[in-house]
Write a protein that holds these residues in place. Sequence first.
Motif, PDB file in Angstrom:
ATOM      1  N   LEU A  90       0.821  -1.205   0.000  1.00  0.00           N
ATOM      2  CA  LEU A  90       0.000   0.000   0.000  1.00  0.00           C
ATOM      3  C   LEU A  90       0.858   1.260   0.000  1.00  0.00           C
ATOM      4  O   LEU A  90       0.520   2.266  -0.630  1.00  0.00           O
ATOM      5  CB  LEU A  90      -0.933  -0.011   1.217  1.00  0.00           C
ATOM      6  CG  LEU A  90      -1.980  -1.123   1.278  1.00  0.00           C
ATOM      7  CD1 LEU A  90      -2.782  -1.024   2.562  1.00  0.00           C
ATOM      8  CD2 LEU A  90      -2.899  -1.068   0.067  1.00  0.00           C
ATOM      9  N   ALA A  91       1.970   1.190   0.701  1.00  0.00           N
ATOM     10  CA  ALA A  91       2.868   2.337   0.733  1.00  0.00           C
ATOM     11  C   ALA A  91       3.458   2.616  -0.637  1.00  0.00           C
ATOM     12  O   ALA A  91       3.654   3.774  -1.027  1.00  0.00           O
ATOM     13  CB  ALA A  91       3.983   2.086   1.749  1.00  0.00           C
ATOM     14  N   LEU A  92       3.740   1.562  -1.390  1.00  0.00           N
ATOM     15  CA  LEU A  92       4.336   1.728  -2.713  1.00  0.00           C
ATOM     16  C   LEU A  92       3.306   2.095  -3.771  1.00  0.00           C
ATOM     17  O   LEU A  92       3.580   2.869  -4.683  1.00  0.00           O
ATOM     18  CB  LEU A  92       5.048   0.432  -3.123  1.00  0.00           C
ATOM     19  CG  LEU A  92       6.268   0.055  -2.291  1.00  0.00           C
ATOM     20  CD1 LEU A  92       6.728  -1.343  -2.638  1.00  0.00           C
ATOM     21  CD2 LEU A  92       7.395   1.058  -2.530  1.00  0.00           C
ATOM     22  N   GLY A 135     -12.143 -12.561   0.412  1.00  0.00           N
ATOM     23  CA  GLY A 135     -13.167 -11.544   0.226  1.00  0.00           C
ATOM     24  C   GLY A 135     -13.197 -10.555   1.382  1.00  0.00           C
ATOM     25  O   GLY A 135     -13.347  -9.336   1.170  1.00  0.00           O
ATOM     26  N   ARG A 136     -13.022 -11.069   2.607  1.00  0.00           N
ATOM     27  CA  ARG A 136     -13.006 -10.176   3.765  1.00  0.00           C
ATOM     28  C   ARG A 136     -11.776  -9.266   3.748  1.00  0.00           C
ATOM     29  O   ARG A 136     -11.858  -8.076   4.092  1.00  0.00           O
ATOM     30  CB  ARG A 136     -13.042 -10.991   5.057  1.00  0.00           C
ATOM     31  CG  ARG A 136     -14.379 -11.692   5.295  1.00  0.00           C
ATOM     32  CD  ARG A 136     -14.485 -12.166   6.732  1.00  0.00           C
ATOM     33  NE  ARG A 136     -13.474 -13.158   7.078  1.00  0.00           N
ATOM     34  CZ  ARG A 136     -13.648 -14.471   6.936  1.00  0.00           C
ATOM     35  NH1 ARG A 136     -14.802 -14.938   6.466  1.00  0.00           N
ATOM     36  NH2 ARG A 136     -12.690 -15.307   7.282  1.00  0.00           N
ATOM     37  N   MET A 137     -10.624  -9.812   3.366  1.00  0.00           N
ATOM     38  CA  MET A 137      -9.410  -9.007   3.314  1.00  0.00           C
ATOM     39  C   MET A 137      -9.533  -7.906   2.258  1.00  0.00           C
ATOM     40  O   MET A 137      -9.173  -6.746   2.500  1.00  0.00           O
ATOM     41  CB  MET A 137      -8.202  -9.896   3.025  1.00  0.00           C
ATOM     42  CG  MET A 137      -7.884 -10.887   4.130  1.00  0.00           C
ATOM     43  SD  MET A 137      -6.454 -11.941   3.748  1.00  0.00           S
ATOM     44  CE  MET A 137      -5.107 -10.768   3.977  1.00  0.00           C
ATOM     45  N   ALA A 138     -10.052  -8.281   1.071  1.00  0.00           N
ATOM     46  CA  ALA A 138     -10.230  -7.283   0.014  1.00  0.00           C
ATOM     47  C   ALA A 138     -11.243  -6.228   0.447  1.00  0.00           C
ATOM     48  O   ALA A 138     -11.076  -5.033   0.176  1.00  0.00           O
ATOM     49  CB  ALA A 138     -10.684  -7.965  -1.276  1.00  0.00           C
ATOM     50  N   GLY A 139     -12.285  -6.665   1.139  1.00  0.00           N
ATOM     51  CA  GLY A 139     -13.291  -5.719   1.618  1.00  0.00           C
ATOM     52  C   GLY A 139     -12.716  -4.729   2.620  1.00  0.00           C
ATOM     53  O   GLY A 139     -13.097  -3.549   2.643  1.00  0.00           O
ATOM     54  N   ARG A 140     -11.772  -5.188   3.438  1.00  0.00           N
ATOM     55  CA  ARG A 140     -11.137  -4.304   4.413  1.00  0.00           C
ATOM     56  C   ARG A 140     -10.354  -3.209   3.702  1.00  0.00           C
ATOM     57  O   ARG A 140     -10.390  -2.032   4.105  1.00  0.00           O
ATOM     58  CB  ARG A 140     -10.194  -5.121   5.310  1.00  0.00           C
ATOM     59  CG  ARG A 140      -9.385  -4.287   6.297  1.00  0.00           C
ATOM     60  CD  ARG A 140     -10.256  -3.761   7.419  1.00  0.00           C
ATOM     61  NE  ARG A 140      -9.474  -2.997   8.375  1.00  0.00           N
ATOM     62  CZ  ARG A 140      -9.233  -1.689   8.305  1.00  0.00           C
ATOM     63  NH1 ARG A 140      -9.729  -1.003   7.281  1.00  0.00           N
ATOM     64  NH2 ARG A 140      -8.540  -1.073   9.225  1.00  0.00           N
ATOM     65  N   LEU A 141      -9.655  -3.568   2.639  1.00  0.00           N
ATOM     66  CA  LEU A 141      -8.905  -2.568   1.887  1.00  0.00           C
ATOM     67  C   LEU A 141      -9.837  -1.606   1.152  1.00  0.00           C
ATOM     68  O   LEU A 141      -9.579  -0.405   1.086  1.00  0.00           O
ATOM     69  CB  LEU A 141      -7.965  -3.255   0.898  1.00  0.00           C
ATOM     70  CG  LEU A 141      -6.845  -4.112   1.494  1.00  0.00           C
ATOM     71  CD1 LEU A 141      -5.968  -4.687   0.390  1.00  0.00           C
ATOM     72  CD2 LEU A 141      -6.009  -3.308   2.466  1.00  0.00           C
ATOM     73  N   GLY A 156     -10.588   2.758   0.958  1.00  0.00           N
ATOM     74  CA  GLY A 156     -10.467   3.519  -0.277  1.00  0.00           C
ATOM     75  C   GLY A 156      -9.513   2.954  -1.297  1.00  0.00           C
ATOM     76  O   GLY A 156      -9.181   3.622  -2.286  1.00  0.00           O
ATOM     77  N   TYR A 157      -9.071   1.695  -1.141  1.00  0.00           N
ATOM     78  CA  TYR A 157      -8.154   1.065  -2.086  1.00  0.00           C
ATOM     79  C   TYR A 157      -8.925   0.135  -3.015  1.00  0.00           C
ATOM     80  O   TYR A 157      -9.961  -0.424  -2.654  1.00  0.00           O
ATOM     81  CB  TYR A 157      -7.082   0.255  -1.345  1.00  0.00           C
ATOM     82  CG  TYR A 157      -6.187   1.099  -0.485  1.00  0.00           C
ATOM     83  CD1 TYR A 157      -6.502   1.310   0.851  1.00  0.00           C
ATOM     84  CD2 TYR A 157      -5.044   1.681  -0.996  1.00  0.00           C
ATOM     85  CE1 TYR A 157      -5.684   2.096   1.653  1.00  0.00           C
ATOM     86  CE2 TYR A 157      -4.228   2.467  -0.209  1.00  0.00           C
ATOM     87  CZ  TYR A 157      -4.554   2.669   1.120  1.00  0.00           C
ATOM     88  OH  TYR A 157      -3.755   3.445   1.901  1.00  0.00           O
ATOM     89  N   GLU A 212      -4.072  -1.007  -8.233  1.00  0.00           N
ATOM     90  CA  GLU A 212      -4.968  -2.126  -7.938  1.00  0.00           C
ATOM     91  C   GLU A 212      -4.159  -3.190  -7.210  1.00  0.00           C
ATOM     92  O   GLU A 212      -3.050  -3.538  -7.618  1.00  0.00           O
ATOM     93  CB  GLU A 212      -5.565  -2.713  -9.208  1.00  0.00           C
ATOM     94  CG  GLU A 212      -6.520  -3.873  -8.916  1.00  0.00           C
ATOM     95  CD  GLU A 212      -7.063  -4.536 -10.175  1.00  0.00           C
ATOM     96  OE1 GLU A 212      -6.333  -4.518 -11.190  1.00  0.00           O
ATOM     97  OE2 GLU A 212      -8.172  -5.071 -10.138  1.00  0.00           O
ATOM     98  N   TYR A 213      -4.742  -3.769  -6.158  1.00  0.00           N
ATOM     99  CA  TYR A 213      -4.047  -4.750  -5.333  1.00  0.00           C
ATOM    100  C   TYR A 213      -4.685  -6.130  -5.521  1.00  0.00           C
ATOM    101  O   TYR A 213      -5.898  -6.284  -5.353  1.00  0.00           O
ATOM    102  CB  TYR A 213      -4.078  -4.319  -3.869  1.00  0.00           C
ATOM    103  CG  TYR A 213      -3.368  -2.999  -3.660  1.00  0.00           C
ATOM    104  CD1 TYR A 213      -1.999  -2.955  -3.504  1.00  0.00           C
ATOM    105  CD2 TYR A 213      -4.083  -1.803  -3.681  1.00  0.00           C
ATOM    106  CE1 TYR A 213      -1.336  -1.740  -3.342  1.00  0.00           C
ATOM    107  CE2 TYR A 213      -3.433  -0.587  -3.519  1.00  0.00           C
ATOM    108  CZ  TYR A 213      -2.055  -0.563  -3.363  1.00  0.00           C
ATOM    109  OH  TYR A 213      -1.402   0.634  -3.214  1.00  0.00           O
ATOM    110  N   LEU A 214      -3.852  -7.087  -5.903  1.00  0.00           N
ATOM    111  CA  LEU A 214      -4.306  -8.461  -6.140  1.00  0.00           C
ATOM    112  C   LEU A 214      -3.874  -9.320  -4.948  1.00  0.00           C
ATOM    113  O   LEU A 214      -2.689  -9.588  -4.774  1.00  0.00           O
ATOM    114  CB  LEU A 214      -3.693  -9.018  -7.425  1.00  0.00           C
ATOM    115  CG  LEU A 214      -3.802  -8.127  -8.677  1.00  0.00           C
ATOM    116  CD1 LEU A 214      -3.080  -8.793  -9.839  1.00  0.00           C
ATOM    117  CD2 LEU A 214      -5.257  -7.856  -9.015  1.00  0.00           C
TER     118      LEU A 214
END
Length: 634
Positions: free
Chosen positions: A516-518, A556-562, A566-567, A524-526
Amino acid sequence: MTKLDASDQSLSEVHASVNTGARRKGWRRALAFMGPAYLVAVGYMDPGNWATDIAGGSAFGYALIWVLLMSNVMALLLQSLSARLGIVRGLDLAQASRSTYPKYVNYVLYVFAEVAIAATDLAEILGMAIGLQLLFGVPLLWGVSITVLDTFLFLLLQRLGIRKMEAFIIVLIAVIGGSFVVEMFLAQPDFGELAKGFIPSLPGDQALYIAIGIIGATVMPHNLYLHSALVQTRRFDESPEGTRKAIKYNFFDSAIALNLAFFVNAAILILAAAAFHTNGLFEIAEIQDAHRLLEGILGSWWAPTLFAVALIAAGQSSTITGTLAGQIVMEGYLHLRIEPWIRRLMTRLLAVVPAFIVILYFGEEETGPMLIFSQVLLSLQLGFAIIPLIHFVSDRSTMGAYTLGRGWQAAAWLVALIIVSLNVKLVYDEVSGWIAAAGSNAWILWVTVVPLFVAAFGLLVYLTFKKTRGGLSPEPVPAVHAEPRPLIVNPRRGYQTVAIPVDFSGADEGAINEALALGGKGAEYLLIHVVESAAARFFGTESADREGTADLETLGRMAGRLKAEGYRARGILGYGRPRVALSKAINENAADLVVMGAHGHEWFKDLVFGTTIEGVRHRVKAPVLLVREDGIFN
């Protein structure tokens, strides 16, 4: 149907194959379910069965063929129960035991299951070594050594996928069956006497002993673990009607496959009866003796050659499915997952070492008794698989509308009583013989072997009567991965498209925060996770077992957290070998940076569990950043 825990959305999804969709009708749908039972059936025609079939045919002619038929009916019933457990509950037998019994009981059951698999492997090793000796004149000790190399064949088939493995197994079954078709044609059995053999009779105490051996060698405990896992590779409609059809089609699959196994075993017994018993050779119990006499009696070079070829094919086909059963047992009871080649080598060495010792110190003539000993070990384990299986499929609290009917329950318990009683007698007779042969050293057996068997019998009684009012009380199945910690988002820099392999451990948080820092909020984060279960390794994307379903939900929960921060993020689920599946997902999604968490494994752990990072670095086009839980390193 009662779900095991809140994470189960439907029981049908854990048994999965997209090829059984509603558009398939009649025989086309039935064919979509065909396959698992063929991998199971090879265990019913392994070299461990040959000695008892040959001994029964040479000593009593066709009189014991009814025992083979009865054994086949028993096996069909038990394998159908195993398939029902996998279809309805989405658990294999080892997983169901782990979710039901106390930890110490499961450890003992695991040890027994491993002993049974090692005993099966011992019979397969000896069968292949004897086949190589008979066909090419290879010394038995060298033949045993050569069998270790089949680990590499197993790895090759695993890489090619389950369809290629199924095809290979079917070819081997065809070789075995075709060989005995020719053998029976050359032997010209008396079909009138053969028909009389289906009338139950036991001509003497020795016939009872051989009958017990036939049953003990026919019904294989590791196949019950294997079948309950294999049926989960077929996806079907989750409705009650769809589940009932899945049970029915898998029964047809089992019936066809096990009848082929019955044909092979019956052919061996018929060959021994026609070639040996009718010629006054009543004491042929060694495979080598049978091979040596076939050419002289049948007058054809083809008879002993096909016999040896079939023996090698039987040993090789059984050893492949035995390896998969070993992985299922280890993962189900212990939740321990290691590289398949390590698992294969461990099982093989457990069987090779005693074979080496016996051949070196007692001579090749002791391979026959060693085969019998392997069947005694199988007999001892059998009840510890059958009795829990019957309890599980009879428990209405977990099986719901698919609980085994009372009539079938009675039949299953009758089969269990027959098998366990006969096998207890077999074990008792063998131990009595050891004690008698030991003479003045018998006390060693009384303080070692006898207490072990008494304790095992006590555990068998415990399993039989371990019931609550509503049946066995199921506990939630332990998650394969621990629940991931809530992510603490703290980005510092910006970047572009980023792939983040995750394994739901403490290393994920550091990798995700560095990514996320980079990348910032413009990338988009996979989030990529690989399912490594036994089913996933063999069936790839066709697998949708319990672990895969739970992992997809976690992604799905991890992606939802991001997303909540706002990511842009999405989860990708891969199957099989991590370094291969991760690399494929990264390249297909055109990631321009890979951020991986590292655990700092030492060389031994890397050897056993796999060197994922090195494998990915050499397969992907994007740069790879490695993040330790305590910092960054390149």
